[in-house]
Design a protein around this motif. Structure first.
Motif, PDB file in Angstrom:
ATOM      1  N   TYR A 104      41.316  21.764  38.764  1.00 50.06           N
ATOM      2  CA  TYR A 104      40.628  22.983  39.176  1.00 50.06           C
ATOM      3  C   TYR A 104      39.270  23.102  38.493  1.00 50.06           C
ATOM      4  CZ  TYR A 104      44.569  24.992  41.699  1.00 50.06           C
ATOM      5  OH  TYR A 104      45.544  25.230  42.629  1.00 50.06           O
ATOM      6  N   PRO A 105      38.356  23.850  39.114  1.00 47.71           N
ATOM      7  CA  PRO A 105      37.101  24.162  38.420  1.00 47.71           C
ATOM      8  C   PRO A 105      37.373  25.136  37.281  1.00 47.71           C
ATOM      9  CG  PRO A 105      37.224  25.367  40.485  1.00 47.71           C
ATOM     10  CD  PRO A 105      38.413  24.447  40.454  1.00 47.71           C
ATOM     11  N   SER A 106      36.339  25.657  36.676  1.00 47.10           N
ATOM     12  CA  SER A 106      36.506  26.543  35.523  1.00 47.10           C
ATOM     13  C   SER A 106      37.362  27.754  35.882  1.00 47.10           C
ATOM     14  CB  SER A 106      35.140  27.018  35.030  1.00 47.10           C
ATOM     15  OG  SER A 106      34.556  27.916  35.963  1.00 47.10           O
ATOM     16  N   ARG A 107      38.009  28.305  34.871  1.00 42.58           N
ATOM     17  CA  ARG A 107      38.848  29.486  35.080  1.00 42.58           C
ATOM     18  C   ARG A 107      38.025  30.648  35.640  1.00 42.58           C
ATOM     19  NH1 ARG A 107      43.840  31.082  33.278  1.00 42.58           N
ATOM     20  NH2 ARG A 107      44.043  29.133  32.134  1.00 42.58           N
ATOM     21  N   GLN A 108      36.793  30.796  35.147  1.00 43.05           N
ATOM     22  CA  GLN A 108      35.937  31.888  35.613  1.00 43.05           C
ATOM     23  C   GLN A 108      35.613  31.742  37.098  1.00 43.05           C
ATOM     24  OE1 GLN A 108      32.169  32.185  33.600  1.00 43.05           O
ATOM     25  NE2 GLN A 108      31.392  33.772  34.975  1.00 43.05           N
ATOM     26  N   LEU A 109      35.238  30.540  37.516  1.00 42.52           N
ATOM     27  CA  LEU A 109      34.906  30.313  38.919  1.00 42.52           C
ATOM     28  C   LEU A 109      36.136  30.499  39.800  1.00 42.52           C
ATOM     29  CD1 LEU A 109      33.160  29.452  41.266  1.00 42.52           C
ATOM     30  CD2 LEU A 109      33.451  27.067  40.564  1.00 42.52           C
ATOM     31  N   THR A 110      37.264  29.955  39.368  1.00 40.60           N
ATOM     32  CA  THR A 110      38.497  30.102  40.140  1.00 40.60           C
ATOM     33  C   THR A 110      38.856  31.575  40.310  1.00 40.60           C
ATOM     34  OG1 THR A 110      39.323  27.957  39.373  1.00 40.60           O
ATOM     35  CG2 THR A 110      40.949  29.514  40.223  1.00 40.60           C
ATOM     36  N   LYS A 111      38.755  32.340  39.233  1.00 43.45           N
ATOM     37  CA  LYS A 111      39.070  33.770  39.293  1.00 43.45           C
ATOM     38  C   LYS A 111      38.143  34.495  40.257  1.00 43.45           C
ATOM     39  CE  LYS A 111      39.570  37.883  36.372  1.00 43.45           C
ATOM     40  NZ  LYS A 111      39.478  38.419  34.979  1.00 43.45           N
ATOM     41  N   THR A 112      36.852  34.163  40.214  1.00 42.02           N
ATOM     42  CA  THR A 112      35.877  34.800  41.104  1.00 42.02           C
ATOM     43  C   THR A 112      36.220  34.552  42.567  1.00 42.02           C
ATOM     44  OG1 THR A 112      34.107  34.617  39.464  1.00 42.02           O
ATOM     45  CG2 THR A 112      33.438  34.849  41.763  1.00 42.02           C
ATOM     46  N   LEU A 113      36.574  33.313  42.894  1.00 44.02           N
ATOM     47  CA  LEU A 113      36.895  32.967  44.274  1.00 44.02           C
ATOM     48  C   LEU A 113      38.198  33.622  44.731  1.00 44.02           C
ATOM     49  CD1 LEU A 113      35.899  29.208  44.053  1.00 44.02           C
ATOM     50  CD2 LEU A 113      34.739  30.942  45.436  1.00 44.02           C
ATOM     51  N   LEU A 114      39.172  33.721  43.837  1.00 41.59           N
ATOM     52  CA  LEU A 114      40.454  34.328  44.195  1.00 41.59           C
ATOM     53  C   LEU A 114      40.336  35.836  44.395  1.00 41.59           C
ATOM     54  CD1 LEU A 114      42.848  32.379  41.792  1.00 41.59           C
ATOM     55  CD2 LEU A 114      42.779  32.200  44.280  1.00 41.59           C
ATOM     56  N   LEU A 115      39.501  36.483  43.604  1.00 38.05           N
ATOM     57  CA  LEU A 115      39.396  37.943  43.661  1.00 38.05           C
ATOM     58  C   LEU A 115      38.936  38.442  45.026  1.00 38.05           C
ATOM     59  CD1 LEU A 115      37.910  38.935  40.178  1.00 38.05           C
ATOM     60  CD2 LEU A 115      40.121  39.608  41.125  1.00 38.05           C
ATOM     61  N   SER A 116      38.070  37.675  45.686  1.00 37.37           N
ATOM     62  CA  SER A 116      37.517  38.117  46.967  1.00 37.37           C
ATOM     63  C   SER A 116      38.239  37.521  48.170  1.00 37.37           C
ATOM     64  CB  SER A 116      36.025  37.754  47.035  1.00 37.37           C
ATOM     65  OG  SER A 116      35.308  38.401  46.008  1.00 37.37           O
ATOM     66  N   ALA A 117      39.286  36.740  47.925  1.00 40.51           N
ATOM     67  CA  ALA A 117      39.987  36.073  49.027  1.00 40.51           C
ATOM     68  C   ALA A 117      40.790  37.067  49.849  1.00 40.51           C
ATOM     69  CB  ALA A 117      40.907  34.990  48.479  1.00 40.51           C
ATOM     70  N   ASP A 118      40.793  36.855  51.162  1.00 43.19           N
ATOM     71  CA  ASP A 118      41.604  37.681  52.044  1.00 43.19           C
ATOM     72  C   ASP A 118      43.076  37.307  51.918  1.00 43.19           C
ATOM     73  OD1 ASP A 118      41.520  39.753  54.125  1.00 43.19           O
ATOM     74  OD2 ASP A 118      42.330  38.190  55.427  1.00 43.19           O
ATOM     75  N   LYS A 119      43.350  35.999  51.759  1.00 44.62           N
ATOM     76  CA  LYS A 119      44.708  35.520  51.528  1.00 44.62           C
ATOM     77  C   LYS A 119      44.668  34.330  50.581  1.00 44.62           C
ATOM     78  CE  LYS A 119      47.046  36.946  55.793  1.00 44.62           C
ATOM     79  NZ  LYS A 119      47.852  36.501  56.957  1.00 44.62           N
ATOM     80  N   ILE A 120      45.751  34.156  49.826  1.00 45.70           N
ATOM     81  CA  ILE A 120      45.923  33.005  48.940  1.00 45.70           C
ATOM     82  C   ILE A 120      47.147  32.241  49.419  1.00 45.70           C
ATOM     83  CG2 ILE A 120      46.362  32.232  46.582  1.00 45.70           C
ATOM     84  CD1 ILE A 120      45.055  34.888  45.651  1.00 45.70           C
ATOM     85  N   ILE A 121      46.952  30.963  49.714  1.00 46.77           N
ATOM     86  CA  ILE A 121      48.023  30.134  50.266  1.00 46.77           C
ATOM     87  C   ILE A 121      48.182  28.893  49.400  1.00 46.77           C
ATOM     88  CG2 ILE A 121      48.778  28.796  52.277  1.00 46.77           C
ATOM     89  CD1 ILE A 121      47.155  30.764  54.005  1.00 46.77           C
ATOM     90  N   CYS A 122      49.416  28.582  49.027  1.00 46.48           N
ATOM     91  CA  CYS A 122      49.691  27.407  48.200  1.00 46.48           C
ATOM     92  C   CYS A 122      50.200  26.263  49.064  1.00 46.48           C
ATOM     93  CB  CYS A 122      50.740  27.725  47.139  1.00 46.48           C
ATOM     94  SG  CYS A 122      50.213  28.941  45.922  1.00 46.48           S
TER      95      CYS A 122
END
Length: 221
Positions: free
Chosen positions: A22-40
């Protein structure tokens, strides 16, 4: 940090989590916060479990997800789709399911880095779904965007390193805002287009045919 993504900030996007680096924790958090859905995608649920992320959906043959994570998400009533086919990897299975949803932009995290063959296949699979989604992939070191023909205005930072690569070819490529500009040129397989530099805070790219990979070094943004 000024990201190239999203191209259209008004369009919701889904984040797909994989079992790679994964990229940095900060970048990952930023991208997840604005996501409409999170899919694994299968083992991506391990990352979600370790980081207290509750996905909307888990897809795969479930051979990579750890029992502890699987049981946890079952107890939380997370929707799980078990896809048994061995003809496709978990990312491709996931994107096939997502293609049935009303999604136009996706961000992929955790699909690059651990194995070179898997990283190459990730790009090939993204190409297969280019008509369905605008796709941006993040590795530990790069932001990677796959573009169809058209005109694009991308935010950037002065001095950031950016490469434009034909995938396998892009035609009539023109740019503004880069140190080494292109003027109606063909980018094909090879080193032409690699390691350019942004000279303004906005890069304009236009091409008429083919596919173009934009790869930006995250350490320079």
């Amino acid at each position: 940090m000024s990201l190239l993504f999203p191209l259209n900030s008004q369009t919701p996007y889904y984040v797909i989590l994989g079992n790679g680096d994964y990229p940095s924790r900060q970048l990952t958090k930023t991208l997840l916060l604005s996501a409409d859905k999170i899919i694994c995608a299968d083992g991506g649920a391990n990352y979600a479990f370790r980081n207290d992320i509750t996905p909307n959906l888990i897809i795969g043959d479930l051979d990579s997800i750890k029992d502890e994570a699987l049981n946890y998400f079952i107890q939380k009533n997370t929707r799980i789709i078990k896809a048994e086919s061995q003809q496709q990897n978990d990312l491709e299975k996931t994107l096939r399911e997502v293609s049935k949803m009303s999604c136009e932009q996706i961000v992929m995290l955790g699909f690059m880095g651990k194995r070179d063959d898997q990283s190459i296949v990730t790009l090939q699979i993204a190409k297969k779904f280019i008509k369905k989604f605008q796709t941006t992939i993040y590795s530990t070191v790069s932001e990677i965007m796959l573009l169809q023909p058209g005109s694009y205005s991308l935010k950037s930072l002065l001095g950031s390193q950016i490469s434009l690569l034909g995938f396998p070819r892009a035609y009539e490529v023109s740019t503004t805002g880069l140190k080494w500009g292109l003027n109606h040129e063909i980018l094909s397989e090879g080193s032409r287009g690699i390691s350019n530099r942004a000279e303004t805070n906005e890069i304009r790219i236009r091409f008429t045919k083919g596919l173009l990979l934009i790869v930006r070094d995250l350490s320079t943004v």
